[in-house]
Design an enzyme around this catalytic site. Structure first.
Site, mmCIF file in Angstrom:
data_model
loop_
_atom_site.group_PDB
_atom_site.id
_atom_site.type_symbol
_atom_site.label_atom_id
_atom_site.label_comp_id
_atom_site.label_asym_id
_atom_site.label_seq_id
_atom_site.Cartn_x
_atom_site.Cartn_y
_atom_site.Cartn_z
ATOM 1 N N LYS A 47 -11.620 -7.760 6.674
ATOM 2 C CA LYS A 47 -11.361 -6.924 7.846
ATOM 3 C C LYS A 47 -12.277 -5.720 7.891
ATOM 4 O O LYS A 47 -12.699 -5.262 6.846
ATOM 5 C CB LYS A 47 -9.896 -6.507 7.882
ATOM 6 C CG LYS A 47 -9.576 -5.307 6.996
ATOM 7 C CD LYS A 47 -8.123 -5.015 6.980
ATOM 8 C CE LYS A 47 -7.808 -3.724 7.653
ATOM 9 N NZ LYS A 47 -6.452 -3.258 7.352
ATOM 10 N N CYS A 53 0.857 -1.187 0.000
ATOM 11 C CA CYS A 53 0.000 0.000 0.000
ATOM 12 C C CYS A 53 0.887 1.229 0.000
ATOM 13 O O CYS A 53 2.076 1.142 0.307
ATOM 14 C CB CYS A 53 -0.908 -0.002 1.226
ATOM 15 S SG CYS A 53 -2.336 1.079 0.966
ATOM 16 N N LYS A 80 -12.496 -5.101 2.590
ATOM 17 C CA LYS A 80 -11.931 -4.177 3.574
ATOM 18 C C LYS A 80 -12.859 -2.987 3.710
ATOM 19 O O LYS A 80 -13.035 -2.209 2.774
ATOM 20 C CB LYS A 80 -10.536 -3.721 3.141
ATOM 21 C CG LYS A 80 -9.912 -2.705 4.095
ATOM 22 C CD LYS A 80 -8.495 -2.347 3.712
ATOM 23 C CE LYS A 80 -7.923 -1.342 4.691
ATOM 24 N NZ LYS A 80 -6.528 -0.989 4.380
HETATM 25 C C1 PBG Z 1 -3.504 0.562 5.237
HETATM 26 C C2 PBG Z 1 -3.949 -0.434 6.256
HETATM 27 C C3 PBG Z 1 -4.764 -0.161 7.359
HETATM 28 C C4 PBG Z 1 -4.841 -1.326 8.073
HETATM 29 C C5 PBG Z 1 -4.118 -2.297 7.401
HETATM 30 N N1 PBG Z 1 -3.580 -1.729 6.261
HETATM 31 C C6 PBG Z 1 -5.354 1.113 7.801
HETATM 32 C C7 PBG Z 1 -6.199 1.886 6.888
HETATM 33 O O1 PBG Z 1 -6.726 1.385 5.898
HETATM 34 O O2 PBG Z 1 -6.332 3.072 7.178
HETATM 35 C C8 PBG Z 1 -5.587 -1.465 9.379
HETATM 36 C C9 PBG Z 1 -5.099 -2.492 10.310
HETATM 37 C C10 PBG Z 1 -5.434 -2.255 11.743
HETATM 38 O O3 PBG Z 1 -6.169 -1.326 12.127
HETATM 39 O O4 PBG Z 1 -4.954 -3.061 12.556
HETATM 40 N N2 PBG Z 1 -3.744 0.216 3.924
HETATM 41 ZN ZN ZN Z 2 -3.163 2.074 2.729
#
Ligand code: PBG
Ligand code: ZN
Length: 324
Positions: free
Chosen positions: A250, A122, A197
């Site tokens: 998630k 990411c 997600k």
């Molecule tokens: C970023 C990412 C996030 C998480 C995993 N990858 C945060 C977001 O999307 O802002 C969240 C994981 C967690 O809260 O433990 N791509």
């Molecule tokens: Zn991200």
């Protein structure tokens, strides 16, 4: 003679600990758990964002040691998030800001050749704006993001990870990553797709640890609305079609129904990510004396296995393995 009543007595199955143990349908073992780590620059860095948060920032040398301990204890694997000091400027190759992180991965791989290493793909931790894709004005541009994600995935694969884990929610990323990995002769590196997600309020503690909070706006134009089950299933099927090896859902406990849907509609291994906010809720309640942390956490992890998750990404993995 009067008929025996009740005719069915389920309590017979619960009478003693040994009987209960014998009929237990699912279990959570260390082998099902994956521990996330935030990899920072430097040497000898080992800090938890706050006591008990489960969010650990480690430098490469400490990471390599800790991963070896986790692997020896039987933990299923680790998921790495690179948090470099210097943000990436778009004219630069990604390998430059990620230099130390990639070295950390290679070192970890050398120290423990057999450990399962997964790494996040990411842009949010790498950019000033904190969004998961390339930004033009206020817009997060889908197609211009894909080659950058692919570049990152190939770097991670070459550094030695077993799986790359795109968490950005751009359309077409799984296909783009698969093509780039194959082209780079990394055909044995798998893709754990964040298939479902949600745009969630439960990522707060993570964003502090990963330095990935968006500088403007939010992630609602790319992450999924929590309201939509059918759309979630489309996300799932799309990533299957594009060649994902494992599918991830998630947050975990607010999406048990979708984990079950994914279990029934695909044949892929499933991963549930118990996110930072879920972990924080249990921690905060336990700190207030409202519940027993160990028992509450076990119950939540069991519910994810029962819903159909094969693996669980959880900040509790290292604690369960006895690390302090
Ligand atoms: C970023 C990412 C996030 C998480 C995993 N990858 C945060 C977001 O999307 O802002 C969240 C994981 C967690 O809260 O433990 N791509
Ligand atoms: Zn991200």
């Amino acid at each position: 003679m009067p008929e025996a009543f009740p005719a069915t007595r389920l309590r017979r199955l619960r009478r003693t600990p040994a009987i209960r143990r014998l009929f237990r349908e699912v279990d959570v073992g260390l082998e099902h758990l994956v521990q996330p780590y935030f990899v920072v620059n430097g040497k000898g860095v080992r800090r938890e964002t706050s006591a008990g948060s489960g969010l650990w920032q480690l430098s490469g040398d400490v990471l390599a040691e800790e991963v070896q301990q986790l692997h020896r204890a039987g933990v299923g694997g680790v998921m790495l998030f690179g948090v470099p000091d210097a943000k990436w400027d778009q004219a630069q190759p990604l390998a430059e800001p990620l230099h130390e992180y990639l070295e950390a991965i290679a070192l970890t791989r050398r120290v423990t050749p057999e450990v399962v290493l997964m790494a996040d793909v990411c842009l949010c931790s790498l950019t000033e704006h904190g969004h998961c894709g390339v930004v033009e004005g206020q817009h997060i541009v889908n197609d211009a993001t894909l080659p950058k994600l692919a570049e990152l995935a190939v770097l991670l694969a070459k550094a030695g990870v077993d799986f790359v884990c795109p968490s950005d929610m751009m359309d077409g990323r799984v296909g783009a990553l698969r093509a780039a990995l194959d082209e780079a002769k990394c055909q044995d590196v798998g893709i754990v797709s964040y298939a479902i997600k949600m745009a969630s309020a439960l990522y707060g503690p993570f964003r502090a640890a990963a330095h990935s909070a968006p500088a403007f706006g939010d992630r609602a134009s790319y992450q999924m609305p929590a309201h939509n089950r059918r759309e979630a299933l489309r996300e799932l099927m799309l990533d299957v079609d594009e060649g994902a090896d494992l599918l991830l859902v998630k947050p975990a406990m607010s999406n048990l129904d979708l984990i079950r849907d994914a279990r029934e509609r695909t044949l892929h291994p499933l991963v549930a990510y118990q996110v930072s906010g879920e972990y924080a809720m249990v921690r905060a309640a336990a700190d207030k004396g409202l519940l027993d942390f160990e028992r509450a956490m076990t119950e939540l992890l069991v519910s994810l296995r029962r819903a159909g998750a094969d693996l669980i990404v959880s900040y509790d993995a290292r604690r369960r393995a006895g690390l302090r």
